[in-house]
Scaffold this motif. Structure first.
Motif, PDB file in Angstrom:
ATOM      1  N   VAL A  20       0.872  -1.164   0.000  1.00 43.51           N
ATOM      2  CA  VAL A  20       0.000   0.000   0.000  1.00 43.51           C
ATOM      3  C   VAL A  20       0.915   1.222   0.000  1.00 43.51           C
ATOM      4  N   LYS A  23      -2.338   5.998  -1.848  1.00 48.14           N
ATOM      5  CA  LYS A  23      -3.607   5.533  -2.416  1.00 48.14           C
ATOM      6  C   LYS A  23      -3.403   4.456  -3.470  1.00 48.14           C
ATOM      7  N   THR A  24      -2.157   4.158  -3.786  1.00 49.36           N
ATOM      8  CA  THR A  24      -1.846   3.176  -4.819  1.00 49.36           C
ATOM      9  C   THR A  24      -1.592   1.810  -4.181  1.00 49.36           C
ATOM     10  N   PHE A  41      -2.751  -0.530  -8.945  1.00 48.61           N
ATOM     11  CA  PHE A  41      -4.172  -0.194  -8.922  1.00 48.61           C
ATOM     12  C   PHE A  41      -4.363   1.082  -8.116  1.00 48.61           C
ATOM     13  N   ILE A  42      -5.326   1.890  -8.510  1.00 54.45           N
ATOM     14  CA  ILE A  42      -5.569   3.142  -7.794  1.00 54.45           C
ATOM     15  C   ILE A  42      -6.725   3.015  -6.810  1.00 54.45           C
ATOM     16  N   SER A  43      -7.369   1.838  -6.800  1.00 47.88           N
ATOM     17  CA  SER A  43      -8.451   1.630  -5.839  1.00 47.88           C
ATOM     18  C   SER A  43      -8.575   0.151  -5.505  1.00 47.88           C
ATOM     19  N   ARG A  44      -9.150  -0.126  -4.348  1.00 45.27           N
ATOM     20  CA  ARG A  44      -9.383  -1.518  -3.962  1.00 45.27           C
ATOM     21  C   ARG A  44     -10.381  -2.203  -4.888  1.00 45.27           C
ATOM     22  N   PRO A  45     -11.489  -1.530  -5.280  1.00 51.12           N
ATOM     23  CA  PRO A  45     -12.411  -2.185  -6.218  1.00 51.12           C
ATOM     24  C   PRO A  45     -11.727  -2.587  -7.534  1.00 51.12           C
ATOM     25  N   GLU A  46     -10.799  -1.747  -8.012  1.00 54.16           N
ATOM     26  CA  GLU A  46     -10.064  -2.078  -9.233  1.00 54.16           C
ATOM     27  C   GLU A  46      -9.202  -3.324  -9.004  1.00 54.16           C
ATOM     28  N   ARG A  75      -9.595  -8.436   0.079  1.00 50.84           N
ATOM     29  CA  ARG A  75     -10.671  -7.496   0.443  1.00 50.84           C
ATOM     30  C   ARG A  75     -10.339  -6.707   1.703  1.00 50.84           C
TER      31      ARG A  75
END
Length: 77
Positions: A20, A23-24, A41-46, A75
């Motif tokens: 982590v 935010k990346t 990835f720039i987000s957890r959903p991605e 998750r």
């Protein structure tokens, strides 16, 4: 300083880690078949979308139980 999470480690040649970096999320996938691959990835959903497309229960020595544990670990990062 970055937080590093080991998602799974079967041995020194088959593992998945997530760093982590603000935010990346940087996913490092090491396998004895493909070597090392990095994904940003720039987000957890991605990241979760990638993981759901990338992994199947058959990919894991422990089958569906290990697959579910891996997805839950991702998750929670």
């Amino acid at each position: 300083m970055f937080a590093k999470h080991t998602v799974y480690k079967h041995d020194n040649y088959n593992m998945l880690t997530v760093e982590v970096q603000g935010k990346t999320l940087v996913v490092r996938e090491i396998s004895d078949q493909w070597g090392e691959e990095s994904h940003k990835f720039i987000s957890r959903p991605e990241m979760m979308d990638w993981a759901q497309k990338r992994f199947r229960p058959d990919d894991f020595p422990g089958g569906e139980e290990e697959y579910n544990r891996t997805m839950e670990t991702l998750r929670n990062i």
